[in-house]
Structure formats: C-alpha cells, structure tokens
Write a protein that holds these residues in place. Sequence first.
Motif, PDB file in Angstrom:
ATOM      1  N   TYR A 149      15.760   9.833   6.822  1.00  0.00           N
ATOM      2  CA  TYR A 149      15.066   9.858   6.141  1.00  0.00           C
ATOM      3  C   TYR A 149      13.420   9.736   5.735  1.00  0.00           C
ATOM      4  O   TYR A 149      13.902   8.448   6.802  1.00  0.00           O
ATOM      5  CB  TYR A 149      14.813   9.949   3.847  1.00  0.00           C
ATOM      6  CG  TYR A 149      15.190   8.837   3.605  1.00  0.00           C
ATOM      7  CD1 TYR A 149      14.218   8.089   3.473  1.00  0.00           C
ATOM      8  CD2 TYR A 149      16.413   7.744   3.774  1.00  0.00           C
ATOM      9  CE1 TYR A 149      14.294   6.466   3.332  1.00  0.00           C
ATOM     10  CE2 TYR A 149      16.418   6.324   3.445  1.00  0.00           C
ATOM     11  CZ  TYR A 149      15.907   5.377   2.629  1.00  0.00           C
ATOM     12  OH  TYR A 149      15.951   4.900   2.156  1.00  0.00           O
ATOM     13  N   ASP A 150      12.452  10.048   6.338  1.00  0.00           N
ATOM     14  CA  ASP A 150      11.236   8.963   5.997  1.00  0.00           C
ATOM     15  C   ASP A 150      10.511   8.317   4.883  1.00  0.00           C
ATOM     16  O   ASP A 150      10.629   6.941   6.049  1.00  0.00           O
ATOM     17  CB  ASP A 150       9.875   9.994   6.068  1.00  0.00           C
ATOM     18  CG  ASP A 150      10.613  11.674   7.432  1.00  0.00           C
ATOM     19  OD1 ASP A 150      10.550  11.541   9.188  1.00  0.00           O
ATOM     20  OD2 ASP A 150      10.675  12.650   6.892  1.00  0.00           O
ATOM     21  N   VAL A 151      10.569   8.698   4.035  1.00  0.00           N
ATOM     22  CA  VAL A 151      10.092   7.600   2.605  1.00  0.00           C
ATOM     23  C   VAL A 151      10.988   7.957   1.182  1.00  0.00           C
ATOM     24  O   VAL A 151      11.755   9.529   1.413  1.00  0.00           O
ATOM     25  CB  VAL A 151       8.749   8.074   2.268  1.00  0.00           C
ATOM     26  CG1 VAL A 151       7.733   7.446   3.679  1.00  0.00           C
ATOM     27  CG2 VAL A 151       8.123   9.006   1.744  1.00  0.00           C
ATOM     28  N   GLU A 152      10.853   6.645   0.404  1.00  0.00           N
ATOM     29  CA  GLU A 152      12.096   7.358  -0.833  1.00  0.00           C
ATOM     30  C   GLU A 152      11.158   7.359  -2.006  1.00  0.00           C
ATOM     31  O   GLU A 152       9.796   6.460  -1.473  1.00  0.00           O
ATOM     32  CB  GLU A 152      13.008   6.087  -0.548  1.00  0.00           C
ATOM     33  CG  GLU A 152      13.329   5.714  -1.545  1.00  0.00           C
ATOM     34  CD  GLU A 152      14.693   5.403  -2.029  1.00  0.00           C
ATOM     35  OE1 GLU A 152      15.774   5.413  -2.882  1.00  0.00           O
ATOM     36  OE2 GLU A 152      14.808   4.063  -1.614  1.00  0.00           O
ATOM     37  N   ARG A 202       9.277   2.602   2.807  1.00  0.00           N
ATOM     38  CA  ARG A 202       9.679   3.031   3.461  1.00  0.00           C
ATOM     39  C   ARG A 202      10.760   2.016   3.848  1.00  0.00           C
ATOM     40  O   ARG A 202      11.396   0.841   4.325  1.00  0.00           O
ATOM     41  CB  ARG A 202       8.507   2.072   4.768  1.00  0.00           C
ATOM     42  CG  ARG A 202       7.425   3.427   5.021  1.00  0.00           C
ATOM     43  CD  ARG A 202       7.030   4.039   6.312  1.00  0.00           C
ATOM     44  NE  ARG A 202       5.557   4.760   6.671  1.00  0.00           N
ATOM     45  CZ  ARG A 202       5.926   5.075   6.860  1.00  0.00           C
ATOM     46  NH1 ARG A 202       7.062   6.277   6.914  1.00  0.00           N
ATOM     47  NH2 ARG A 202       5.085   6.510   6.516  1.00  0.00           N
ATOM     48  N   THR A 203      11.825   2.215   2.959  1.00  0.00           N
ATOM     49  CA  THR A 203      13.364   1.745   2.755  1.00  0.00           C
ATOM     50  C   THR A 203      14.142   2.549   3.231  1.00  0.00           C
ATOM     51  O   THR A 203      13.784   3.270   3.903  1.00  0.00           O
ATOM     52  CB  THR A 203      13.400   2.182   0.542  1.00  0.00           C
ATOM     53  OG1 THR A 203      13.661   3.166   1.440  1.00  0.00           O
ATOM     54  CG2 THR A 203      11.848   1.429   0.512  1.00  0.00           C
ATOM     55  N   ASP A 212       0.607  -0.792  -0.190  1.00  0.00           N
ATOM     56  CA  ASP A 212       0.078  -0.044  -0.235  1.00  0.00           C
ATOM     57  C   ASP A 212       0.804   1.402  -0.341  1.00  0.00           C
ATOM     58  O   ASP A 212       0.795   2.143   0.933  1.00  0.00           O
ATOM     59  CB  ASP A 212      -0.685   0.206   1.681  1.00  0.00           C
ATOM     60  CG  ASP A 212      -2.479   0.994   1.448  1.00  0.00           C
ATOM     61  OD1 ASP A 212      -2.600   1.643   0.178  1.00  0.00           O
ATOM     62  OD2 ASP A 212      -2.314   1.731   2.077  1.00  0.00           O
ATOM     63  N   ASP A 213       1.792   1.324  -1.002  1.00  0.00           N
ATOM     64  CA  ASP A 213       2.356   2.054  -1.069  1.00  0.00           C
ATOM     65  C   ASP A 213       2.742   3.367  -2.264  1.00  0.00           C
ATOM     66  O   ASP A 213       3.666   3.852  -2.361  1.00  0.00           O
ATOM     67  CB  ASP A 213       4.129   2.475   0.254  1.00  0.00           C
ATOM     68  CG  ASP A 213       5.189   0.971  -1.152  1.00  0.00           C
ATOM     69  OD1 ASP A 213       4.145   0.512  -1.950  1.00  0.00           O
ATOM     70  OD2 ASP A 213       5.571   1.339  -0.320  1.00  0.00           O
ATOM     71  N   LEU A 254      12.669  13.458   2.692  1.00  0.00           N
ATOM     72  CA  LEU A 254      12.030  12.420   1.666  1.00  0.00           C
ATOM     73  C   LEU A 254      13.704  12.398   0.604  1.00  0.00           C
ATOM     74  O   LEU A 254      14.260  13.462   1.017  1.00  0.00           O
ATOM     75  CB  LEU A 254      11.162  13.470   0.861  1.00  0.00           C
ATOM     76  CG  LEU A 254      10.782  12.191  -0.549  1.00  0.00           C
ATOM     77  CD1 LEU A 254      10.050  11.444  -0.338  1.00  0.00           C
ATOM     78  CD2 LEU A 254       9.843  13.855  -1.745  1.00  0.00           C
ATOM     79  N   ALA A 255      13.393  11.002   0.425  1.00  0.00           N
ATOM     80  CA  ALA A 255      15.133  10.287  -0.329  1.00  0.00           C
ATOM     81  C   ALA A 255      14.465  10.114  -1.681  1.00  0.00           C
ATOM     82  O   ALA A 255      13.350   9.827  -2.019  1.00  0.00           O
ATOM     83  CB  ALA A 255      15.381   9.484   0.646  1.00  0.00           C
TER      84      ALA A 255
END
Length: 177
Positions: A86-89, A78-79, A57-58, A124-125
């Motif tokens: 970072y929070d999410v990629e 969410r790596t 679900d991403d 963010l990455a």
Amino acid sequence: MERLETERLILREWCKEDAVDMYTYASGDKVGPMAGWKPHENVEESVQIINMFQESDDTWAIEWKDNHAVIGSVGLHRTRKPGISYDVELGYVLSEKYWGRQIAVEAAQAAIAYAFEKMNITRLAVSHFPDNIQSRRVIEKLGFRFLKYIADGFTRYDGKQGDNVYIMEKEDYERLR
C-alpha cells in the motif's frame, strides 16, 4: 500539510498552542489505549507528540469549527506492514467527547480524498486493534475492504499485538464517491 475543510471541521497543521487541547483528549483512559498508546501524563508529553507531527508532516489537527478546539488528529502515514502492499496508511484519533457524531468519518473522508486526488496514491490501508469496535465501525462506514488479521502487527503500549487490516484501492474510492 494542506489545509482542508469539511462542513464541521478544519484539518490543519499542528502548532504548539494546540498542546492543551491535545492533552485534554489524550490524557483520558479511552482515546490513547484504543489507538495503542498510553494516556498522556502531562502537557509536555503532548508538546512532544506535536513536535513529532510537525517533523513528519503527515498528520492534521482536527479543529472543531464551532469552538476552534483541536479535538483529534487524522493522518496519512508512510508505515509498512509485512506482506501488504500500500502507499500510505490512514490513522485517526478523536476526543471521546465527540464520539458518536460521525466526526471521525468526516475527517477521514477528507483525508482519503486528499490521498487519492492530491497525492495520487493507488492503495490506502487502515487498521484497528481487534477490540476497538468503534474504529472498526468508522472503517466500515468509509468503505474499506477487510484484508487480513496480522497477529504480530503493531505492538501497543501494553505489549499486546495484532491488527485487523483493511484496504481501499483507487477504483474503490472512485466507485464510492
């Protein structure tokens, strides 16, 4: 995933009926290898990837409004990359047929806005393989700042490693809006 719309695109949840569209772009010899995965060998492989997207679900399906075909994906994953906070990629893939039209930028901008405004992230990455010049151009157009090269980063299907990693802070996003 919340449905998002842009001028030309609908970003929506994946469904099993998208498998043929996914296979159409994912079976070619450029899209997958540039993203680090081997081309899909059959529609069943595309179904498995859609199942994975539904479970995690991403990842949004990118639907082209003109013909309602699914032409790629964009996700907020969410790596983890060693030594980088970072929070999410952000990740994206686009059918070769649609390259050169700023579609990846348009889809990614919607995902970035969602990340900072709805998910309330602060960092963010995004990354690309060194030989993926097209992805580098998208990242630069989006306003990310180069952070560093990770030699032992993501391992591609062909065994090669290495990621150029970029960051966008919430302040960067607000300045770019």
